[in-house]
Design a protein around this motif. Sequence first.
Motif, short mmCIF file in Angstrom:
data_model
loop_
_atom_site.label_atom_id
_atom_site.label_comp_id
_atom_site.label_asym_id
_atom_site.label_seq_id
_atom_site.Cartn_x
_atom_site.Cartn_y
_atom_site.Cartn_z
N VAL A 7 -7.87 40.70 -35.60
CA VAL A 7 -7.85 39.60 -36.57
C VAL A 7 -8.99 39.77 -37.57
O VAL A 7 -8.82 39.53 -38.78
CB VAL A 7 -7.94 38.25 -35.84
N THR A 8 -10.17 40.17 -37.09
CA THR A 8 -11.30 40.41 -37.99
C THR A 8 -11.00 41.53 -38.97
O THR A 8 -11.31 41.44 -40.17
CB THR A 8 -12.55 40.75 -37.17
N VAL A 9 -10.38 42.59 -38.48
CA VAL A 9 -10.00 43.71 -39.35
C VAL A 9 -8.98 43.25 -40.39
O VAL A 9 -9.08 43.59 -41.58
CB VAL A 9 -9.45 44.87 -38.51
N PHE A 10 -8.01 42.47 -39.97
CA PHE A 10 -6.98 42.00 -40.89
C PHE A 10 -7.58 41.13 -41.98
O PHE A 10 -7.27 41.29 -43.17
CB PHE A 10 -5.90 41.24 -40.13
N HIS A 11 -8.43 40.18 -41.61
CA HIS A 11 -9.00 39.27 -42.60
C HIS A 11 -9.86 40.02 -43.61
O HIS A 11 -9.82 39.72 -44.82
CB HIS A 11 -9.85 38.20 -41.90
N GLU A 12 -10.63 40.99 -43.16
CA GLU A 12 -11.49 41.74 -44.07
C GLU A 12 -10.66 42.54 -45.08
O GLU A 12 -10.96 42.53 -46.29
CB GLU A 12 -12.40 42.67 -43.27
N ILE A 13 -9.63 43.22 -44.61
CA ILE A 13 -8.79 44.00 -45.52
C ILE A 13 -7.99 43.08 -46.44
O ILE A 13 -7.85 43.34 -47.64
CB ILE A 13 -7.87 44.93 -44.71
N HIS A 14 -7.48 42.01 -45.88
CA HIS A 14 -6.68 41.08 -46.70
C HIS A 14 -7.53 40.41 -47.78
O HIS A 14 -7.08 40.25 -48.92
CB HIS A 14 -6.05 40.02 -45.79
N ASP A 15 -8.76 40.05 -47.45
CA ASP A 15 -9.64 39.45 -48.46
C ASP A 15 -9.98 40.45 -49.57
O ASP A 15 -10.03 40.07 -50.75
CB ASP A 15 -10.93 38.95 -47.80
N GLU A 16 -10.22 41.69 -49.20
CA GLU A 16 -10.49 42.71 -50.20
C GLU A 16 -9.27 42.94 -51.09
O GLU A 16 -9.40 43.13 -52.31
CB GLU A 16 -10.91 44.02 -49.52
#
Length: 259
Positions: A102-111
Amino acid sequence: MTVLTLALLLQDATPDQLGPPPVAAHSGAIAEMLHNSGPTALTVLGILLLASIFSWAIMLSKWRSFGAANKQNRRFVRAFRKSGRLSEIAAVADQFRPSPLVTVFHEIHDEYQRQSGGRGTPPNPQAMERAAQTASSEAVTIMERRMTWLATIAQSATFVGLFGTVMGIVDAFHGLGTAGAATLRAVAPGISEALITTAAGLVVAIPALVGYNQLTARLREFAARCDDFGRELLNAIENAALLPPPAPPVQEEPRRRTL
């Protein structure tokens, strides 16, 4: 050399010098050793007891949290692969915590949102890759908390027990010098301190070492899964950006009535 000399002295002693056997030995050797231990040995045993409780608490909490994270990882990956839009996953991603994905997804999605507003090809794909690597490292770092304490206990418990062993041997030779003869009563307290602290150090260090190695292997698996999911998410964003936008629906013109 000191242990060998002490053994030779005890071997040369006669049965009369050895004295009568302790009565409490029949009720329990460990209780007799604790009874004969001095303040130094009791302090060492207290430190080892606290270290053992702390190490077991870390191992049990980590096994429980790692199990929950692994379960949520599988659920999140299934939901991600079934969904066709990132916005849908972003809306429900927090339900799958404590999954590190989930942390990986949020970071990539925000970028991705910062670069292109969530549409089209991102203008800086290298920044997306760096965001994925950073998110994976942060997720694993969070899971590694208190692991250094477990490694410290695994490495230092044997040395703490060895300190108690050395002090027990010192007490044994001091008892020999005070008694003036190689009797079992003179050396029994020191020998008991040496034996029980050595055993206690091993009892604390071995489970901590095994638990640390097993948990470290699990952390490597989580790190590999985070890297794989980051690449999968980047590929999904790239493939979605290459697809042509859906054509707007064609509206039929109303038919004219004929007289």
